[in-house]
Design a protein around this motif. Structure first.
Motif, short mmCIF file in Angstrom:
data_model
loop_
_atom_site.label_atom_id
_atom_site.label_comp_id
_atom_site.label_asym_id
_atom_site.label_seq_id
_atom_site.Cartn_x
_atom_site.Cartn_y
_atom_site.Cartn_z
N TYR A 7 47.11 30.14 35.37
CA TYR A 7 47.29 31.04 34.22
C TYR A 7 46.78 32.44 34.56
O TYR A 7 47.42 33.45 34.24
CB TYR A 7 46.55 30.51 33.00
N LEU A 8 45.61 32.51 35.20
CA LEU A 8 45.04 33.81 35.55
C LEU A 8 45.92 34.53 36.57
O LEU A 8 46.14 35.75 36.48
CB LEU A 8 43.62 33.64 36.09
N ASP A 9 46.44 33.79 37.55
CA ASP A 9 47.37 34.38 38.53
C ASP A 9 48.60 34.95 37.81
O ASP A 9 49.09 36.03 38.17
CB ASP A 9 47.81 33.32 39.55
N MET A 10 49.09 34.21 36.82
CA MET A 10 50.24 34.67 36.06
C MET A 10 49.91 35.97 35.32
O MET A 10 50.71 36.90 35.28
CB MET A 10 50.66 33.58 35.08
N GLY A 11 48.70 36.04 34.73
CA GLY A 11 48.28 37.25 34.03
C GLY A 11 48.19 38.44 34.96
O GLY A 11 48.56 39.57 34.58
N ILE A 12 47.73 38.21 36.19
CA ILE A 12 47.64 39.30 37.17
C ILE A 12 49.03 39.81 37.52
O ILE A 12 49.26 41.03 37.61
CB ILE A 12 46.90 38.82 38.43
N GLU A 13 49.99 38.89 37.70
CA GLU A 13 51.36 39.31 38.03
C GLU A 13 51.96 40.14 36.90
O GLU A 13 52.70 41.10 37.14
CB GLU A 13 52.22 38.07 38.31
N ILE A 14 51.68 39.74 35.66
CA ILE A 14 52.19 40.52 34.52
C ILE A 14 51.47 41.87 34.45
O ILE A 14 52.10 42.92 34.21
CB ILE A 14 51.99 39.73 33.21
N GLY A 15 50.15 41.89 34.67
CA GLY A 15 49.38 43.13 34.61
C GLY A 15 49.77 44.14 35.66
O GLY A 15 49.57 45.35 35.47
N GLU A 16 50.32 43.68 36.79
CA GLU A 16 50.75 44.60 37.85
C GLU A 16 51.83 45.55 37.37
O GLU A 16 52.04 46.62 37.97
CB GLU A 16 51.23 43.81 39.06
N PHE A 17 52.52 45.20 36.29
CA PHE A 17 53.55 46.09 35.73
C PHE A 17 52.93 47.44 35.36
O PHE A 17 53.47 48.50 35.66
CB PHE A 17 54.19 45.42 34.51
N TYR A 18 51.76 47.40 34.69
CA TYR A 18 51.10 48.64 34.27
C TYR A 18 50.24 49.24 35.38
O TYR A 18 50.08 50.46 35.46
CB TYR A 18 50.24 48.38 33.02
N TYR A 19 49.68 48.40 36.23
CA TYR A 19 48.87 48.91 37.33
C TYR A 19 49.72 49.75 38.28
O TYR A 19 49.26 50.79 38.79
CB TYR A 19 48.21 47.75 38.09
N ASP A 20 50.95 49.31 38.54
CA ASP A 20 51.85 50.08 39.41
C ASP A 20 52.18 51.44 38.82
O ASP A 20 52.56 52.37 39.54
CB ASP A 20 53.14 49.29 39.65
N MET A 21 52.03 51.60 37.49
CA MET A 21 52.26 52.89 36.85
C MET A 21 51.04 53.80 36.94
O MET A 21 51.13 55.00 36.67
CB MET A 21 52.60 52.69 35.36
N GLY A 22 49.88 53.21 37.27
CA GLY A 22 48.67 54.01 37.40
C GLY A 22 47.62 53.73 36.34
O GLY A 22 46.75 54.58 36.11
N PHE A 23 47.69 52.57 35.70
CA PHE A 23 46.72 52.23 34.66
C PHE A 23 45.84 51.07 35.12
O PHE A 23 46.33 50.09 35.70
CB PHE A 23 47.42 51.84 33.35
N GLN A 24 44.52 51.20 34.90
CA GLN A 24 43.62 50.09 35.17
C GLN A 24 43.88 48.97 34.16
O GLN A 24 44.14 49.23 32.99
CB GLN A 24 42.16 50.55 35.06
N VAL A 25 43.81 47.72 34.64
CA VAL A 25 44.12 46.57 33.79
C VAL A 25 42.99 45.54 33.93
O VAL A 25 42.59 45.20 35.05
CB VAL A 25 45.47 45.93 34.16
N PHE A 26 42.51 45.05 32.80
CA PHE A 26 41.48 44.02 32.76
C PHE A 26 42.11 42.77 32.14
O PHE A 26 42.75 42.84 31.08
CB PHE A 26 40.29 44.50 31.92
N ILE A 27 41.97 41.60 32.81
CA ILE A 27 42.68 40.39 32.40
C ILE A 27 41.69 39.24 32.28
O ILE A 27 40.83 39.03 33.15
CB ILE A 27 43.76 40.01 33.43
#
Length: 390
Positions: free
Chosen positions: A84-104
């Motif tokens: 589940y956490l790996d899945m959250g990281i893959e989804i969070g990469e959508f915003y990280y690639d734009m330049g936003f820090q993401v906490f999951i």
């Protein structure tokens, strides 16, 4: 359906951000802090690193973060918290690639495992404030659905605009708004209506009454067995109905199948097979009354298959094993369907004010009894599939 929603939390200060992170990182919710990850944050001091980007770009005021709750549909899946956490990281990469820090974080303290994702409101690449158009939200939805499909989960079933919360939640209200309790419960309840509304072209009963014997009725299957396809799911053995609404099935389901096969054998071989599969007997399965359901708020959806075989000697055991190897296991799609039905039933009962648990059993059990020369018996029980329970 899976649910993804940008919950509109009105956090306007560093104190609000600290309160949110403390809630999301709570040890009881995250397995002692194991299920926490981040993108664009190097140290464990998440708050300071999020704030550093704001200070560097001189944008410490206004909206401090975006909080997205992700509740994937768990029906028919066996994902670990790490997955589940790996899945959250893959989804969070959508915003990280734009330049936003993401906490999951992954939370497993409720009936529905879910993820929380906090996005910094200031971009670390260009210093701009977070802004998302409908087309951008639609691309995020596509990203979520692609990741869900990879992990065998249901897609988001609601329109894109419903992924944005229109109600502004104040921090003073607490954090229940982040958990989407009502929305998740309503979504589970909708499973039942969706399953029941599937089109049915033609209904054919599996059994019809054939004749009466004493106080019970013998029922025969409406479709013949295909004896050249052992994996055929068509019912092929008779059952009996008793006056008290209980029903009986044969304790040896290979009896009729064997009866047709031995017609092609010589008399000596027929006698050997008959000794392996003795005369069939029926055992009862009692129906549960409405009164019993009222007294016991636990419901049980029984999709269990049980096979009982008596072996007269150890020498015949290989023949039984050969037959077992030809049995058809329950398909994964069928298990997922039964599990969904259990989840939907429990949700709808809860909506009606009935606090009940629903358990779905999708297992298959083999019961092999070996009879020795001295008349002693030894029974071997083996689960082909472990029961699927909600």
């Amino acid at each position: 359906m899976s649910i993804v929603k940008d919950v509109n939390v009105n956090g306007r200060s560093i104190i609000d951000t600290r309160s949110l992170l403390l809630y999301l990182k709570d040890d009881l919710k995250t397995g002692g802090g194991k299920y926490v990850a981040s993108l664009g944050i190097i140290t464990d001091n998440h708050l300071d690193e999020l704030q550093a980007v704001k200070i560097t770009n001189q944008k410490t005021g206004g909206r401090q973060f975006r909080q997205v709750t992700i509740a994937p549909s768990p029906a028919g899946t066996k994902l670990t918290p790490e997955k589940y956490l790996d899945m959250g990281i893959e989804i969070g990469e959508f915003y990280y690639d734009m330049g936003f820090q993401v906490f999951i974080v992954f939370h497993n303290d409720t009936d529905t495992p879910h993820l929380h994702m906090v996005i910094n409101s200031v971009n670390f690449l260009n210093g701009k404030m977070f802004s998302q158009s409908k087309s951008g939200l639609n691309r995020f939805k596509t990203r979520c659905n692609n990741v869900f499909a990879k992990y065998g989960l249901d897609p988001i079933g609601k329109p894109t605009e419903m992924m944005m919360d229109t109600v502004v939640h104040e921090m003073s209200e607490g954090f229940d708004c982040l958990e989407l309790f009502d929305e998740i419960l309503a979504d589970k309840g909708s499973y039942l209506s969706n399953l029941c509304s599937e089109p049915v072209t033609e209904h054919k009963p599996l059994y019809i009454p054939e004749y009466a014997v004493g106080d019970y009725i013998v029922c025969s299957p409406t479709q013949p067995r295909n004896y050249f396809n052992p994996d055929s799911p068509t019912p092929w053995c008779k059952l009996i109905l008793y006056p008290d609404n209980s029903w009986g099935v044969p304790n040896n389901t290979f009896d009729e199948f064997t009866h047709h096969l031995i017609r092609f054998m010589n008399l000596e071989d027929q006698q050997k097979v008959r000794a392996l599969f003795p005369q069939r007997k029926y055992y009862r399965r009692k129906e549960i009354s409405g009164k019993q359901f009222t007294e016991n708020p636990d419901f049980f959806l029984n999709n269990h298959c049980e096979i009982n075989v008596l072996v007269e000697s150890e020498a015949e055991l290989e023949n039984v094993i050969a037959i077992f190897n030809r049995l058809r296991y329950i398909a994964e799609a069928e298990k997922a369907y039964a599990t969904k039905l259990g989840i939907a039933s429990m949700a709808q009962l809860n909506q009606l004010g009935v606090s009940a648990n629903v358990t779905t059993d999708n297992s298959t059990t083999l019961n092999v009894t070996i009879r020795g020369k001295d008349g002693s018996e030894q029974t071997i029980n083996e689960f082909i599939d472990i029961p699927n329970k909600n």
